[in-house]
Motif scaffolding. Structure first.
Motif, mmCIF file in Angstrom:
data_model
loop_
_atom_site.group_PDB
_atom_site.id
_atom_site.type_symbol
_atom_site.label_atom_id
_atom_site.label_comp_id
_atom_site.label_asym_id
_atom_site.label_seq_id
_atom_site.Cartn_x
_atom_site.Cartn_y
_atom_site.Cartn_z
ATOM 1 N N ARG A 196 1.456 10.441 6.183
ATOM 2 C CA ARG A 196 2.602 11.603 5.158
ATOM 3 C C ARG A 196 1.945 13.112 5.653
ATOM 4 N N TYR A 197 1.178 13.737 6.484
ATOM 5 C CA TYR A 197 0.491 14.652 6.403
ATOM 6 C C TYR A 197 0.781 15.707 7.851
ATOM 7 N N ALA A 198 0.835 14.498 9.246
ATOM 8 C CA ALA A 198 0.174 15.191 9.813
ATOM 9 C C ALA A 198 1.483 15.992 10.804
ATOM 10 N N PHE A 199 2.938 15.307 10.329
ATOM 11 C CA PHE A 199 3.896 15.395 11.093
ATOM 12 C C PHE A 199 4.813 16.152 10.248
ATOM 13 N N PRO A 213 1.439 2.868 8.980
ATOM 14 C CA PRO A 213 1.776 1.824 9.245
ATOM 15 C C PRO A 213 3.204 2.227 7.547
ATOM 16 N N ALA A 214 4.195 3.324 8.263
ATOM 17 C CA ALA A 214 5.754 3.895 8.528
ATOM 18 C C ALA A 214 6.485 2.951 8.388
ATOM 19 N N ARG A 245 8.465 11.084 3.623
ATOM 20 C CA ARG A 245 7.350 11.049 2.468
ATOM 21 C C ARG A 245 6.828 10.097 3.650
ATOM 22 N N SER A 246 6.925 9.906 4.665
ATOM 23 C CA SER A 246 6.191 9.702 5.864
ATOM 24 C C SER A 246 7.197 9.425 7.292
ATOM 25 N N VAL A 251 0.759 -1.375 0.058
ATOM 26 C CA VAL A 251 -0.032 -0.084 -0.045
ATOM 27 C C VAL A 251 0.852 1.391 -0.649
ATOM 28 N N THR A 252 1.596 1.106 0.812
ATOM 29 C CA THR A 252 2.873 2.671 0.936
ATOM 30 C C THR A 252 3.411 3.006 -0.801
#
Length: 284
Positions: A115-118, A228-229, A211-212, A8-9
């Motif tokens: 990906r977008y929270a941190f 999932p990272a 990226r994550s 998925v990643t």
């Protein structure tokens, strides 16, 4: 589960790379909007569209009955009962199809959070003149049957990261704490060991956003689904959770942090989905 997350990643790395050139905030809104439309399209085929349309018509008819028989208590109450029953059927017809749709939803929103929270940790030139709590703090939690072994826990930091407090161990609770700082930008693997059991936790620092990234690594199916990272711990590992706090990402005018990402995703997906209901001819 780790293998599924890898696939998925990799797929999201390819799909989101063009969008992220516009910034993380716009990418998040677009991803949520596309998913909202795709989820609505899937809903059309996993739901009973004819039954939904019929029960909506019945609700309208029963509402008319309530107005017509407002002066007859027996018929009035009967109409209310039929309306409530039709509403219950309507809710069931709409909610049940969302059970299978919740599976891809979980994977997509987890990818958006990492990906977008941190943002990575801030850099510190030195620990001199720092107050306690200004760095990041590892919280290590062991499995219950390994709680006492926390007294043998060791943490090895690579060059670029530095411990600024003693490693505090609480054997009775199976937890340990240590504050650390980043002195150089980069992506690092911190090694934690108890006897021969060794695991790592990735730490990102500096101005370059990877990226994550995720603030914790844990064991268990749901933890692996949410984060999932990095791979979850093996089933025989004494470690249950290793966590610290990243800074919330700056998403401009959008709310930030994991809660903000989830909120933006939900609102954007519902808004785009609502705009697509009529073009896709979906009963909902």
């Amino acid at each position: 589960m780790n293998s599924i997350n890898h696939v998925v990643t990799a797929v999201f790395d390819v799909l989101l790379w063009p969008l992220e050139k516009w910034g993380r905030g716009p990418a998040l809104v677009i991803v949520a909007g596309v998913f909202g439309v795709l989820a609505l399209f899937a809903f059309k085929y996993v739901s009973n569209q004819k039954a939904i349309a019929r029960v909506k018509d019945k609700i309208k008819a029963h509402l008319i009955e309530i107005r017509l028989y407002s002066d007859d208590p027996r018929l009035f109450l009967r109409a209310i009962g039929k309306t409530l029953w039709a509403n219950a059927r309507y809710l069931m017809l709409n909610l049940l199809p969302f059970v299978p749709l919740s599976i891809p939803f979980s994977f997509v929103i987890a990818q958006c959070v990492v990906r977008y929270a941190f943002d990575p940790l801030k850099l510190h030139a030195t620990e001199a003149h720092m107050l306690a709590g200004q760095g990041a703090t590892f919280r290590i939690t062991l499995e219950r049957n390994s709680a006492a072994s926390v007294s043998r826990l060791s943490i090895t930091y690579p060059d670029g990261l530095k411990a600024v407090s003693p490693l505090v161990r609480i054997p009775g609770e199976g937890v340990a704490f240590q504050e650390f700082i980043a002195t150089r930008a980069g992506s690092y693997d911190v090694e934690l060991a108890i006897d021969s059991a060794r695991v790592t936790k990735r730490v990102d620092a500096g101005d370059v956003v990877p990226r994550s990234m995720q603030p914790e690594r844990a064991s268990g199916f749901f933890d692996n689904l949410l984060w999932p990272a990095e791979d979850s711990f093996p089933s025989n590992s004494p470690f249950r959770r290793i966590a610290f706090e990243y800074r919330d990402a700056d998403l401009g005018w959008l709310p930030s942090g994991p809660g903000g990402v989830v909120l933006v995703f939900l609102v954007s997906s519902m808004l785009f989905g609502a705009l697509a209901i009529k073009p896709l001819k979906i009963s909902i």
